[in-house]
Scaffold this motif. Structure first.
Motif, PDB file in Angstrom:
ATOM      1  N   PRO A   1     -19.647 -38.220  -6.610  1.00  0.00           N
ATOM      2  CA  PRO A   1     -18.476 -38.968  -6.155  1.00  0.00           C
ATOM      3  C   PRO A   1     -17.674 -39.952  -7.183  1.00  0.00           C
ATOM      4  CG  PRO A   1     -20.622 -40.144  -5.563  1.00  0.00           C
ATOM      5  CD  PRO A   1     -20.895 -38.492  -5.951  1.00  0.00           C
ATOM      6  N   MET A   2     -18.403 -39.941  -8.301  1.00  0.00           N
ATOM      7  CA  MET A   2     -17.677 -40.647  -9.366  1.00  0.00           C
ATOM      8  C   MET A   2     -16.587 -39.707  -9.882  1.00  0.00           C
ATOM      9  SD  MET A   2     -18.922 -43.554  -9.593  1.00  0.00           S
ATOM     10  CE  MET A   2     -19.416 -43.751  -7.837  1.00  0.00           C
ATOM     11  N   ALA A   3     -16.798 -38.356  -9.816  1.00  0.00           N
ATOM     12  CA  ALA A   3     -15.947 -37.456 -10.788  1.00  0.00           C
ATOM     13  C   ALA A   3     -15.050 -36.825  -9.573  1.00  0.00           C
ATOM     14  CB  ALA A   3     -16.768 -36.484 -11.490  1.00  0.00           C
TER      15      ALA A   3
ATOM     16  N   PRO B   1     -24.341 -39.774  -7.947  1.00  0.00           N
ATOM     17  CA  PRO B   1     -23.089 -40.526  -8.475  1.00  0.00           C
ATOM     18  C   PRO B   1     -23.258 -40.608 -10.356  1.00  0.00           C
ATOM     19  CG  PRO B   1     -23.955 -41.940  -7.021  1.00  0.00           C
ATOM     20  CD  PRO B   1     -24.750 -40.709  -6.930  1.00  0.00           C
ATOM     21  N   GLY B   2     -22.646 -40.231 -10.844  1.00  0.00           N
ATOM     22  CA  GLY B   2     -22.672 -40.388 -12.421  1.00  0.00           C
ATOM     23  C   GLY B   2     -23.466 -38.904 -13.181  1.00  0.00           C
TER      24      GLY B   2
END
Lengths: 533, 301
Positions: A300-302, A312-313
């Motif tokens: 979800p971060m990218a 995430p990450g």
């Protein structure tokens, strides 16, 4: 029952078999006469009466329920209903020499596609040289800028490819699709073989069929070969979107047969750009992730910020080379059906070789003259969206109603980049036991193959998933659209007399991992802990 | 001329229910480039979680942290000392109009800049809106055109934080004729790209001493490629060129590549995010006293 009596009863299941006039029949040459490589199997099937065959068929079905091999279909009705993938007992047989050429062709294609993906995410030589139009790549929603300049460990992007082949009426193999994202179906290949052995063990053991059971270990070795630098015993996991995914059974199956943890996004987290798995003994670093999650949901971060399925990450950890992802994100632009047109050129460009396997002629609606041709000849074409899979959103011209044709005309005109068209291919047909009719009838088949690319290792599964369109006359073989499947036998040699009565013990394979012994044999798959009763 | 700035970015997130696990990513550090250097950087957060840095797709440093410590309030602060050199503006007449256009049409140039030429979700402009937009005249130099475009966009839209949000597209802005710096910037980018001029989204900080629009929060402007010169910043919200008062954090194709805060958390219920920015020039001293007051803005994401 004497032999003569048996003879008259037995051909029941084949008595009404009609060899399709305009298609290639994989089994039959002429009525009652089969191709040499089917001779032995056919003769054995003639031994069974209709009743016996029905019983065998039920037996095979039970095998799937007992193995728990089910899937569900994404549609409005019957959401979440578990189904079994219909299995047909008549195996598809591919002679050794024929397979050798096919395998060479698949490998050539997958290697070229890997070089293509690598090039697109680095120097883009093929675009500079205008072999492939740049706009075609940049306009693909699966071309990810987050992948630019990332160098995955081992230089592999499409670790797992599911190349779909068909045999045309000219007797040649054609590639229908390159599936380079998350090709599924392997669990059916392995389970079909198990079901086959459970049902017809005495028959199967007489044939020298190439094994498929080594696939999970080959996959694990592929994952291990591309683990981050400096890791001796990489920790590999299978990442699933969860139990509601249509292929959840397969995710669990692969984790189990590889002997690695099956995880969901919430079981993993990223700290200091390393990926960890939550365990009851505290965090454990994860080195290689076989993710059965679409790119969009991966991080979800990218990507999609509201994804709750991802980690995430994880893209940050990937970019730093602290974890490897299988397959790499962003491979989807390469199996885009509009890019497919260029695969023969791509093979020549990177390998300086002539393509071994044929490509189906493809019209790109984006191109003016192709678009015109497609609109004028819709009834004789198959029209497909470029970036879907699973047989969704396809129009088969000669089967469509006037209304559907009209509807598609609008769809295509509104988004020309999204659609391609191909001539309706004459998929070969194979004798298939049809329930209800209780006899063998010809049905269209294709073949999904599985190829693994790792660091300094390549593997093509000997066989694959022969998918059958069970509906009479249908060309759509996808499991989600009412298809079934067959065991696919690649023979070890070409001799027409394959029955060699070889005795090699129990024919089961077992291996030990993490203190657990896993056995794959005629009785199916089992796991046991030494000492445990 | 060199100026030293102190840049402070701080955010506070209040949650209705306890957060059990969280991952945050900040894209707020002033970047290093030809005109600016970060001399000192300090980061702090109320959870005392260890932060780590990693580059995003465009090479800008992202600050991330993961925590499993339960909390209801999360505060994060970034303090940086940035040395800024006022950048040079493009000179007219380096290249002629045909020379410029030849470069912009070059295939290799297109490949190198394709991320700043395509029409994405935010910057795409519908055919129907195009006739009313300012396009480059056939005999016009790119820099001259972009300055006019800067004025055009500034004049076309009225600054108004009410009607738009972080997902507003250029098409919607053209309909509303109102928006914030993000919307001015997307529209500028969309039109520049229609003219085959590479153009990118920039997020960063504005010197607060000038009473410019957008200085209380992170600001957005555009950078366009001028043949023979390179990238030049345009601020259509204020109708200015990006000069020594503009401190860049990151650039990308559009807002989606530059959003300052992304987070994934396990919690129920809603939350409230507030954030503020202070940008204080440390030299010359006479300008310094005007700033200082903590600018706050509230946005509900």
């Amino acid at each position: 029952m004497d032999a003569a009596m048996r003879q008259t009863q037995t051909s029941d299941v084949f008595r009404n078999y009609q060899i399709p006039p305009q298609f290639l029949d994989e089994v039959f040459n002429a009525p009652g006469q089969v191709h040499p490589h089917y001779e032995n199997v056919y003769r054995q099937f003639l031994e069974f009466s209709k009743e016996e065959f029905k019983e065998l068929n039920e037996h095979a079905k039970m095998s799937f329920f007992n193995q728990g091999i089910t899937f569900s279909v994404y549609s409005d009705k019957a959401k979440g209903v578990e189904r079994i993938f219909p299995f047909d007992l008549f195996p598809r047989i591919i002679p050794a020499t024929e397979w050798a050429r096919v395998e060479e062709g698949i490998l050539q294609r997958c290697v070229a596609m890997n070089l293509f993906i690598q090039d697109i995410y680095s120097k883009q030589h093929i675009l500079r040289d205008k072999v492939v139009p740049a706009e075609l790549i940049f306009s693909s929603k699966n071309y990810l800028k987050a992948m630019l300049d990332i160098k995955p460990v081992g230089g592999i992007y499409n670790h797992i490819s599911g190349t779909d082949l068909i045999k045309h009426s000219d007797g040649e193999y054609y590639v229908l699709e390159d599936n380079l994202r998350c090709p599924s179906g392997i669990s059916y290949v392995l389970s079909n073989r198990v079901a086959m052995k459970r049902t017809l063990f005495q028959m199967v053991r007489q044939f020298n069929v190439r094994t498929v059971q080594e696939y999970p270990q080959e996959l694990l070795a592929t994952m291990q070969s591309v683990s981050p630098h400096g890791i001796d015993a990489p920790n590999c996991v299978v990442l699933t979107p969860g139990v509601y995914n249509s292929a959840y059974y397969e995710h669990a199956f692969l984790a189990l047969t590889m002997g690695v943890p099956l995880v969901e996004g919430r079981d993993l987290y990223v700290e200091r750009s390393f990926v960890y798995m939550k365990t009851i003994n505290g965090p454990k670093r994860v080195d290689v992730v076989y993710r059965r999650l679409d790119d969009d949901f991966l991080d979800p971060m990218a990507f999609k910020p509201d994804s709750l399925l991802g980690v995430p990450g994880i893209m940050a950890a990937y970019k730093k080379g602290n974890v490897n992802l299988i397959n790499a994100p962003g491979t989807g632009f390469a199996d885009d059906k509009a890019v497919y047109t260029y695969v023969p050129e791509i093979i020549k460009y990177y390998l300086n070789q002539e393509p071994i396997l044929n490509n189906v002629h493809t019209y790109r609606c984006e191109k003016e003259d192709d678009f015109k041709y497609v609109l004028e000849n819709m009834a004789n074409l198959v029209i497909k969206p470029v970036d879907e899979s699973g047989g969704y959103g396809i129009l088969i011209g000669n089967k469509a109603t006037q209304e559907e044709l009209k509807e598609f005309k609008t769809l295509i005109s509104e988004n020309r980049r999204k659609y391609i068209a191909q001539p309706i291919m004459d998929l070969s047909m194979h004798a298939t036991f049809i329930e209800g009719e209780d006899q063998f009838e010809p049905r269209h088949v294709d073949l999904r193959t599985f190829t693994l690319l790792g660091k300094d290792r390549q593997f093509v599964l000997k066989g694959g998933l022969s998918r059958v369109a069970l509906k009479k006359g249908s060309l759509i073989v996808n499991s989600s659209q009412g298809g079934g499947s067959k065991d696919t036998w690649v023979m070890m040699d070409d001799g027409s007399n394959n029955a060699s009565m070889q005795q090699n013990g129990s024919m089961s394979q077992s291996m030990t991992m993490n203190g657990q012994t896993m056995t794959m044999g005629p009785e199916g798959m089992s796991m046991a802990k030494p000492g445990a009763e | 001329m060199k100026t030293e700035y102190e840049v402070v970015y701080s955010t506070q997130n209040i949650y209705e229910e306890t957060v059990r696990e969280a991952f945050y990513s900040f894209l707020v550090l002033p970047c290093h480039d030809d005109s600016q250097v970060v001399r000192h950087l300090s980061l702090s957060n109320s959870l005392e979680a260890e932060v780590f840095h990693h580059p995003n797709a465009f090479g800008f440093e992202v600050t991330s942290l993961h925590t499993v410590k339960p909390f209801q309030v999360f505060e994060f602060q970034m303090r940086a000392l940035v040395e800024k050199t006022a950048p040079l503006f493009p000179l007219e007449g380096i290249l002629s109009v045909p020379e410029e256009q030849q470069l912009l049409c070059d295939h290799l140039f297109y490949l190198e800049n394709h991320l700043f030429l395509g029409a994405g979700q935010y910057t795409q402009i519908k055919e129907a809106y195009r006739p009313g937009l300012l396009m480059r005249a056939p005999d016009q130099l790119v820099y001259d055109y972009l300055q006019q475009l800067n004025r055009f966009v500034h004049g076309l839209l009225e600054f108004d934080p009410e009607p738009t949000h972080v997902c507003t597209t250029a098409n919607e802005v053209l309909k509303l004729r109102r928006g914030v710096c993000q919307d001015f910037t997307h529209l500028f980018i969309g039109i520049a790209r229609l003219n085959q001029i590479p153009c990118r989204y920039v997020s960063g900080y504005l010197n607060q001493g000038l009473n410019l629009t957008g200085s209380a929060v992170m600001h957005a402007w555009a950078e366009a490629y001028i043949p023979g010169f390179g990238w030049q910043g345009f601020d259509p919200t204020n109708h200015l060129l990006a000069d020594g008062h503009y401190l860049k954090a990151a650039h990308g194709s559009d807002y989606a590549d530059c959003s300052p805060l992304r987070g994934t958390l396990k919690t129920n219920g809603g939350h409230k995010t507030t954030y503020g920015v202070t940008v204080t020039p440390l030299e010359p001293p006479q300008a310094a006293q005007q700033q200082q007051q903590q600018a706050q803005s509230t946005l509900s994401l």
